[in-house]
Write a protein that holds these residues in place. Structure first.
Motif, short mmCIF file in Angstrom:
data_model
loop_
_atom_site.label_atom_id
_atom_site.label_comp_id
_atom_site.label_asym_id
_atom_site.label_seq_id
_atom_site.Cartn_x
_atom_site.Cartn_y
_atom_site.Cartn_z
N THR A 33 0.84 -1.19 0.00
CA THR A 33 0.00 0.00 0.00
C THR A 33 0.87 1.25 0.00
O THR A 33 2.03 1.21 0.41
N GLN A 34 0.30 2.33 -0.49
CA GLN A 34 0.97 3.62 -0.51
C GLN A 34 0.09 4.66 0.17
O GLN A 34 -1.14 4.54 0.17
N GLY A 35 0.73 5.66 0.73
CA GLY A 35 -0.01 6.75 1.36
C GLY A 35 0.74 8.05 1.22
O GLY A 35 1.98 8.06 1.19
N LEU A 36 -0.01 9.12 1.10
CA LEU A 36 0.61 10.45 1.08
C LEU A 36 -0.34 11.45 1.71
O LEU A 36 -1.57 11.28 1.67
N THR A 37 0.22 12.48 2.31
CA THR A 37 -0.57 13.56 2.89
C THR A 37 0.09 14.88 2.54
O THR A 37 1.31 14.97 2.40
N THR A 38 -0.73 15.92 2.38
CA THR A 38 -0.22 17.27 2.17
C THR A 38 -1.05 18.25 3.00
O THR A 38 -2.24 18.02 3.24
N GLY A 39 -0.40 19.33 3.41
CA GLY A 39 -1.08 20.41 4.11
C GLY A 39 -0.55 21.74 3.62
O GLY A 39 0.66 21.93 3.49
N THR A 40 -1.46 22.68 3.34
CA THR A 40 -1.07 23.97 2.79
C THR A 40 -1.76 25.09 3.56
O THR A 40 -2.98 25.03 3.78
N THR A 41 -1.00 26.11 3.97
CA THR A 41 -1.56 27.30 4.60
C THR A 41 -0.86 28.52 4.01
O THR A 41 0.36 28.60 4.01
N ILE A 42 -1.67 29.46 3.49
CA ILE A 42 -1.13 30.67 2.86
C ILE A 42 -1.94 31.88 3.33
O ILE A 42 -3.17 31.83 3.36
N GLN A 43 -1.25 32.94 3.67
CA GLN A 43 -1.85 34.25 3.90
C GLN A 43 -1.06 35.24 3.06
O GLN A 43 0.16 35.38 3.26
N ALA A 44 -1.72 35.91 2.14
CA ALA A 44 -0.98 36.75 1.20
C ALA A 44 -1.82 37.91 0.72
O ALA A 44 -3.06 37.84 0.69
N LEU A 45 -1.15 38.98 0.33
CA LEU A 45 -1.76 40.10 -0.37
C LEU A 45 -1.10 40.15 -1.74
O LEU A 45 0.07 40.48 -1.87
N GLY A 46 -1.85 39.76 -2.76
CA GLY A 46 -1.28 39.66 -4.10
C GLY A 46 -1.91 38.53 -4.87
O GLY A 46 -3.12 38.53 -5.11
N THR A 47 -1.10 37.50 -5.23
CA THR A 47 -1.58 36.40 -6.06
C THR A 47 -1.26 35.07 -5.41
O THR A 47 -0.13 34.85 -4.95
#
Length: 279
Positions: A33-47
């Protein structure tokens, strides 16, 4: 940018749940079996941009001991997200997890959760889309080089009939201001064919306090179910007996106080499975 408070008496709140008890067996996992996890947090003024893509195909061949036909079960699941938030104040948070192992009730092979808030400046704009699909089929092959997946063959009645099912859910939004939250989950690898195949999707769009979201939002579900059934003499004919097509699309545009849609699909064999089909 100066934000004006706008009160909108109309509220759009839409929820849909669909379930089906059909012979969608799911499939068994690979030896590893395979497993992966990702987590993303962004605070920005722009793009801010986010592009995600998943395509996972699992092909299972089995030769039942008393039937000179190879059974083949193929499942493909896919997921995609494309988000671009430009010229604005952006807060973006997302988690995703994949596990290719067998799941029990309440567990899923793939799931995501996302919250994105956007306040556009001047010509600021956020465009986001999300889509998930499960495509499952089972067929029998008389010869190694001749595979029948969606066509339906004559087979002894002790075997699960063939099927060819596809489900799609997702949403899109084009906003100058708004708070958007989505969740997805899907399962098609389960222990001994139970608890079956499942897919869920939810989307919720609001504004901030008394300020509504501004722009447009769409959510959709498309389902096509094709199932065989044992008919006729002692040998049984697994002919297509069910063809179910369902589609639903919901759209709101303008000043949106609330847009919410919840969708779900569930499919499993409700009778006893022959031991050679349980993996």
């Amino acid at each position: 940018m100066e934000l004006q408070k706008i009160f909108v008496p109309a509220v759009i709140a839409l929820m849909f749940l669909v379930g089906a008890a059909v012979a969608d067996t799911g499939t068994i996992n690979m030896p590893e079996t395979q497993g992966l996890t990702t987590g993303t947090t962004i605070q920005a003024l722009g793009t801010v941009t986010e592009t995600d893509g998943l395509v996972w195909t699992l092909d299972t061949d089995q030769l039942p001991p008393d039937l000179p036909l190879m059974r083949e079960i193929i499942y493909t699941t896919s997921y995609s997200e494309d988000t671009i938030a430009d010229q604005g104040l952006v807060t973006y948070t997302k988690s995703a997890a994949l596990d290719t192992g067998p799941m029990v009730a309440g567990q899923y092979n793939f799931k995501t959760a996302k919250v994105v808030e956007f306040v556009g400046l001047d010509t600021g704009r956020m465009i986001t889309s999300e889509d998930e699909v499960i495509d499952g089929a089972m067929g029998y092959m008389p010869n190694a080089d001749e595979v029948f997946i969606c066509p339906f063959l004559s087979l002894p009645e002790s075997y699960i009939p063939t099927f060819c099912n596809i489900e799609q859910m997702g949403s899109t939004a084009d906003l100058t201001i708004g708070s958007l939250a989505t969740t997805t989950d899907e399962r098609h690898v389960a222990k001994s064919g139970d608890p079956g195949v499942a897919m869920d999707y939810s989307v919720k769009l609001t504004g901030f306090g008394d300020i509504p979201a501004m722009g447009s939002a769409t959510a959709f579900i498309n389902v096509h179910i094709q199932e065989a059934r044992t008919l006729g003499d002692d040998e049984g004919e697994f002919l297509k007996a069910e063809d179910l097509v369902y589609g639903e699309t919901t759209t709101a545009a303008g000043e949106i106080t609330l847009f919410q849609k919840v969708m779900g699909f569930d499919s499993k064999v409700t009778g006893a499975l022959p031991t050679e089909l349980t993996g």
